[in-house]
Design a protein around this motif. Structure first.
Motif, PDB file in Angstrom:
ATOM      1  N   UNK A   3       4.456  20.286  -0.115  1.00 33.88           N
ATOM      2  CA  UNK A   3       4.842  20.898   1.291  1.00 33.88           C
ATOM      3  C   UNK A   3       6.244  20.002   0.244  1.00 33.88           C
ATOM      4  N   UNK A   4       7.161  20.704  -0.310  1.00 32.58           N
ATOM      5  CA  UNK A   4       8.278  20.575  -1.871  1.00 32.58           C
ATOM      6  C   UNK A   4       9.398  20.509  -0.348  1.00 32.58           C
ATOM      7  N   UNK A   5      10.647  18.768  -0.560  1.00 30.70           N
ATOM      8  CA  UNK A   5      11.589  19.212   0.037  1.00 30.70           C
ATOM      9  C   UNK A   5      12.684  19.198  -1.145  1.00 30.70           C
ATOM     10  N   UNK A   6      14.005  19.449  -1.141  1.00 30.98           N
ATOM     11  CA  UNK A   6      15.009  19.165  -2.008  1.00 30.98           C
ATOM     12  C   UNK A   6      16.529  18.244  -1.377  1.00 30.98           C
ATOM     13  N   UNK A   7      16.380  17.193  -1.502  1.00 29.74           N
ATOM     14  CA  UNK A   7      17.169  16.293  -0.546  1.00 29.74           C
ATOM     15  C   UNK A   7      18.470  16.315  -1.300  1.00 29.74           C
ATOM     16  N   UNK A   8      18.772  17.609  -1.630  1.00 29.47           N
ATOM     17  CA  UNK A   8      20.254  18.056  -2.381  1.00 29.47           C
ATOM     18  C   UNK A   8      20.732  19.323  -1.704  1.00 29.47           C
ATOM     19  N   UNK A  41       3.055   7.939   6.251  1.00 29.60           N
ATOM     20  CA  UNK A  41       2.679   8.301   5.486  1.00 29.60           C
ATOM     21  C   UNK A  41       3.372   9.652   4.471  1.00 29.60           C
ATOM     22  N   UNK A  42       3.321  10.957   5.683  1.00 31.06           N
ATOM     23  CA  UNK A  42       4.784  11.200   5.592  1.00 31.06           C
ATOM     24  C   UNK A  42       5.683  11.148   4.094  1.00 31.06           C
ATOM     25  N   UNK A  44       6.337   7.984   3.212  1.00 26.33           N
ATOM     26  CA  UNK A  44       6.612   7.113   2.040  1.00 26.33           C
ATOM     27  C   UNK A  44       6.122   8.478   1.323  1.00 26.33           C
ATOM     28  N   UNK A  45       5.285   9.238   1.057  1.00 26.77           N
ATOM     29  CA  UNK A  45       4.964   9.921  -0.339  1.00 26.77           C
ATOM     30  C   UNK A  45       7.005  11.601  -0.544  1.00 26.77           C
ATOM     31  N   UNK A  46       7.714  11.421   0.774  1.00 26.88           N
ATOM     32  CA  UNK A  46       8.117  12.185   0.407  1.00 26.88           C
ATOM     33  C   UNK A  46       9.469  10.957   0.329  1.00 26.88           C
ATOM     34  N   UNK A  47       9.128   9.891   0.398  1.00 27.93           N
ATOM     35  CA  UNK A  47      10.380   9.159  -0.219  1.00 27.93           C
ATOM     36  C   UNK A  47      11.682   9.408   0.822  1.00 27.93           C
TER      37      UNK A  47
ATOM     38  N   UNK B 127      15.563  16.065  -7.725  1.00 27.11           N
ATOM     39  CA  UNK B 127      16.270  16.051  -5.910  1.00 27.11           C
ATOM     40  C   UNK B 127      14.716  16.871  -5.569  1.00 27.11           C
ATOM     41  N   UNK B 128      14.248  17.398  -6.043  1.00 29.86           N
ATOM     42  CA  UNK B 128      12.227  17.326  -5.238  1.00 29.86           C
ATOM     43  C   UNK B 128      11.373  16.341  -5.002  1.00 29.86           C
ATOM     44  N   UNK B 129      11.423  16.734  -4.071  1.00 32.57           N
ATOM     45  CA  UNK B 129       9.746  15.627  -3.509  1.00 32.57           C
ATOM     46  C   UNK B 129       8.508  16.197  -2.892  1.00 32.57           C
ATOM     47  N   UNK B 130       7.556  15.998  -3.600  1.00 25.07           N
ATOM     48  CA  UNK B 130       6.342  16.930  -3.209  1.00 25.07           C
ATOM     49  C   UNK B 130       6.032  15.723  -2.208  1.00 25.07           C
ATOM     50  N   UNK B 131       4.765  16.039  -1.319  1.00 18.47           N
ATOM     51  CA  UNK B 131       3.750  15.598  -0.404  1.00 18.47           C
ATOM     52  C   UNK B 131       3.042  16.667  -0.249  1.00 18.47           C
ATOM     53  N   UNK B 136      -4.578  10.886   4.513  1.00 15.18           N
ATOM     54  CA  UNK B 136      -4.711  10.471   4.109  1.00 15.18           C
ATOM     55  C   UNK B 136      -6.206   9.180   4.198  1.00 15.18           C
ATOM     56  N   UNK B 196      -1.317   4.596   2.243  1.00 12.66           N
ATOM     57  CA  UNK B 196       0.052   4.579   3.034  1.00 12.66           C
ATOM     58  C   UNK B 196       1.287   4.518   2.358  1.00 12.66           C
ATOM     59  N   UNK B 198       3.934   3.598  -0.403  1.00 10.85           N
ATOM     60  CA  UNK B 198       4.505   4.757  -1.583  1.00 10.85           C
ATOM     61  C   UNK B 198       4.435   4.710  -2.391  1.00 10.85           C
ATOM     62  N   UNK B 209      -3.357   9.757  -8.397  1.00 13.24           N
ATOM     63  CA  UNK B 209      -3.758   8.960  -7.397  1.00 13.24           C
ATOM     64  C   UNK B 209      -4.496   8.557  -6.713  1.00 13.24           C
TER      65      UNK B 209
END
Lengths: 126, 284
Positions: A3-8, A41-42, A44-47, B127-131, B136, B196, B198, B209
């Motif tokens: 999953x990819x999100x764009x914070x801007x 978990x999600x 933290x992964x996406x911050x 600006x992109x964040x992936x997960x 897990x 779990x 960051x 990871x």
């Protein structure tokens, strides 16, 4: 499945999450009864804030795309794919337009409709 | 073989392993990275200058040489002042205290590594964040039998200590079990953080990871089992007053810890297999 999100992006983060998870269900990248990551978990992964993920999961649960099963975790709803086709906001807009059209045909003014709507909403609150 | 000679051999092994062999391997890895992944092509790997990395490298090397020299001095000192037949002259605390000192350079690298990751995150302008959309789960990274063995070992330790104190809860018993319990809580905390928490390295690839998480959790389980075994060995040695055996066990303790931590990193994380492309300037 990533999953990819764009914070801007102007689209709110929780909306991006909801849309992407629904899209993943429609494309069968995730299947009914598949386990989903926990909110923590999600987040933290996406911050991002866990409340954002929590809101996204709540909306998906409301739309019967996912199911929370307590300590066992969150899973894709067995009928998620068909439920993804139903857009609540679209349906809401259609219903309201039809109702407003009926009221206007009956002769109600805009302010009368607004007052009646507000009173009706207040009744549900109490 | 007299136990004193055995102790010297094992202590030499401790000095060599922790203050020469493993530090050399780590320095080789740092040199490999600098040579094959320079800052001009992999700027994201160097949030500060290359000079800073080289400075840390020199400090690490220098510290290990000092500690190695201390180890050799201790060995000579023990040899000259001790009568080989008189076991009472051995200070049982020497391998333990020296072992703790030997781990200082490694801890310094850990702390500096953590600071480096923090700087990398600050400089990350993406600006992109992936997960991954998959949970897990603990048993995807470690065998349930291994976890079960560690738990059984811990319970057996408690039962063993109670048996040795004739089922009386003494102060020593509480301290011992309390320390091991705290250590196990720390291991559980580290496990949960790896599962779990960051990501420390913002550019780390998902498969890297996964490898790191598997490694970290398995290390925690092995070390937990080993700590329980070590405590039981200590109790036996104290109960039967096996003075020189205790000093040997203390020395072996640090060596086994090093093998299970540093040794496993070097063996399982070949530097050539790490995906460094994520640190290139143009990578997203």
């Amino acid at each position: 499945m990533e999953i990819i999100i764009d914070i801007e992006d102007p689209m709110p983060l929780f909306t991006q999450l909801v849309e992407q998870i629904k899209q993943a269900v429609i494309n069968e990248q995730i299947k009914p009864n598949d386990a989903l990551p926990s909110i923590r978990q999600l987040a933290n992964d996406l911050e991002i804030n866990s409340k954002t993920v929590s809101k996204a999961y709540r909306l998906l649960e409301r739309d019967n795309v996912i199911q929370a099963k307590g300590y066992r975790g969150t899973f894709v709803h067995p009928e998620a794919k068909s439920n993804c086709d139903f857009d609540l906001n679209n349906w809401l807009a259609t219903q309201l337009e039809a109702t407003i059209s009926t009221l206007k045909q009956a002769g109600a003014t805009d302010s009368e409709i607004r007052i009646a709507f507000t009173n009706a909403m207040n009744q549900y609150k109490s | 073989m007299p136990t004193s000679v055995l102790f010297y051999l094992i202590f030499i092994s401790q000095i060599w392993l922790l203050s020469y062999f493993y530090p050399r391997k780590i320095l080789d890895r740092i040199r490999f990275v600098i040579k094959n992944h320079p800052p001009q092509e992999y700027p994201k790997l160097y949030p500060e200058s290359l000079d800073k990395v080289q400075r840390v490298q020199q400090i690490y090397k220098f510290l290990n040489y000092i500690i190695l020299a201390i180890g050799i001095w201790l060995l000579v000192d023990l040899g000259m002042l001790s009568n080989a037949n008189n076991h009472d002259n051995f200070n049982e605390g020497i391998p333990l205290m020296y072992g703790m000192v030997q781990f200082i350079p490694m801890m310094m690298l850990e702390v500096l590594g953590y600071k480096q990751f923090k700087l990398m995150k600050q400089k990350d302008t993406r600006t992109n964040r992936k997960a991954e959309l998959q949970p897990r789960r603990l048993f995807a990274y470690v065998s349930p039998y291994l976890i079960f063995s560690a738990v059984v070992m811990y319970i057996f330790l408690i039962a063993f200590e109670l048996y040795m104190t004739q089922y009386t809860v003494t102060f020593d018993f509480m301290i011992k079990i309390g320390s091991v319990s705290l250590a196990n809580l720390l291991f559980i905390g580290i496990t949960l953080f790896n599962l779990y928490g960051k990501k420390l390295d913002p550019y780390q690839a998902t498969n890297e990871r996964v490898k790191q998480t598997k490694f970290a959790i398995r290390s925690m389980v092995f070390i937990s089992m080993f700590v329980s075994l070590f405590m039981m060995a200590q109790t036996l040695v104290n109960t039967y007053e096996l003075g020189t055996v205790e000093i040997i066990i203390n020395s072996l303790y640090f060596q086994v810890l090093a093998i299970f931590s540093i040794g496993r990193i070097i063996k399982n994380f070949k530097i050539e297999d790490i995906d460094f492309d994520v640190y290139k300037a143009e990578s997203s």
